[in-house]
Design an enzyme around this catalytic site. Structure first.
Site, short mmCIF file in Angstrom:
data_model
loop_
_atom_site.label_atom_id
_atom_site.label_comp_id
_atom_site.label_asym_id
_atom_site.label_seq_id
_atom_site.Cartn_x
_atom_site.Cartn_y
_atom_site.Cartn_z
CD GLU A 79 -2.98 -0.92 0.17
OE1 GLU A 79 -3.46 0.21 -0.07
OE2 GLU A 79 -3.32 -1.95 -0.46
CD GLU A 90 -3.04 3.00 5.69
OE1 GLU A 90 -3.68 2.50 4.74
OE2 GLU A 90 -3.16 4.19 6.03
CD GLU A 99 -9.03 1.06 1.62
OE1 GLU A 99 -8.02 0.55 1.10
OE2 GLU A 99 -9.14 2.28 1.83
#
Length: 129
Positions: free
Chosen positions: A32, A73, A80
């Site tokens: 990411e 995070e 997600e």
């Protein structure tokens, strides 16, 4: 009797299995861009704190805040991925879940920035001469 789909490890085997899952999670979140940017922010922040003469306690607090940021995070990335798997089409519920995860990350970034500003300001502008 059928064998369970997942077997639970115990003792030291549980510890090593958990460490392997954590390492796999770290490798996944490293993909990411946001996490890599946060990791860079962490490195620069700790170096800056060291340069201005922050105490060990101040640096430890910064490390703890950043660990919180990294964990949120990772959870945001997990949310997600689950939303994209369950509901590949755009849905308002999926959007809300992703937005809430993003808000959580933003709150932790703000906490890190506020703490850094406090410590840097204290050392740069208010340190006893």
């Amino acid at each position: 009797m059928t064998k369970p789909a997942v077997t639970k490890e115990t003792g030291f085997r549980h510890f090593t299995a958990a460490a392997g899952y954590s390492w796999a999670g770290f490798l996944r979140v490293m993909k990411e861009a946001a996490f890599r940017q946060e990791l860079g922010f962490f490195v620069v922040s700790i170096a800056t704190l060291a340069l201005v003469g922050a105490t060990a306690g101040e640096i430890v607090v910064a490390v703890l805040l950043f660990l919180g940021l990294f964990s949120i995070e990772a959870m945001n990335t997990a949310v997600e991925e689950v939303i994209d798997r369950i509901s590949p089409e755009i849905s308002i519920v999926g959007k809300h879940a992703k937005d809430l995860g993003s808000f959580a990350v933003t709150c932790m970034i703000a906490a890190c920035c506020l703490y850094l500003a406090f410590v840097l300001g204290r050392h740069l502008f208010f340190s006893p001469a």
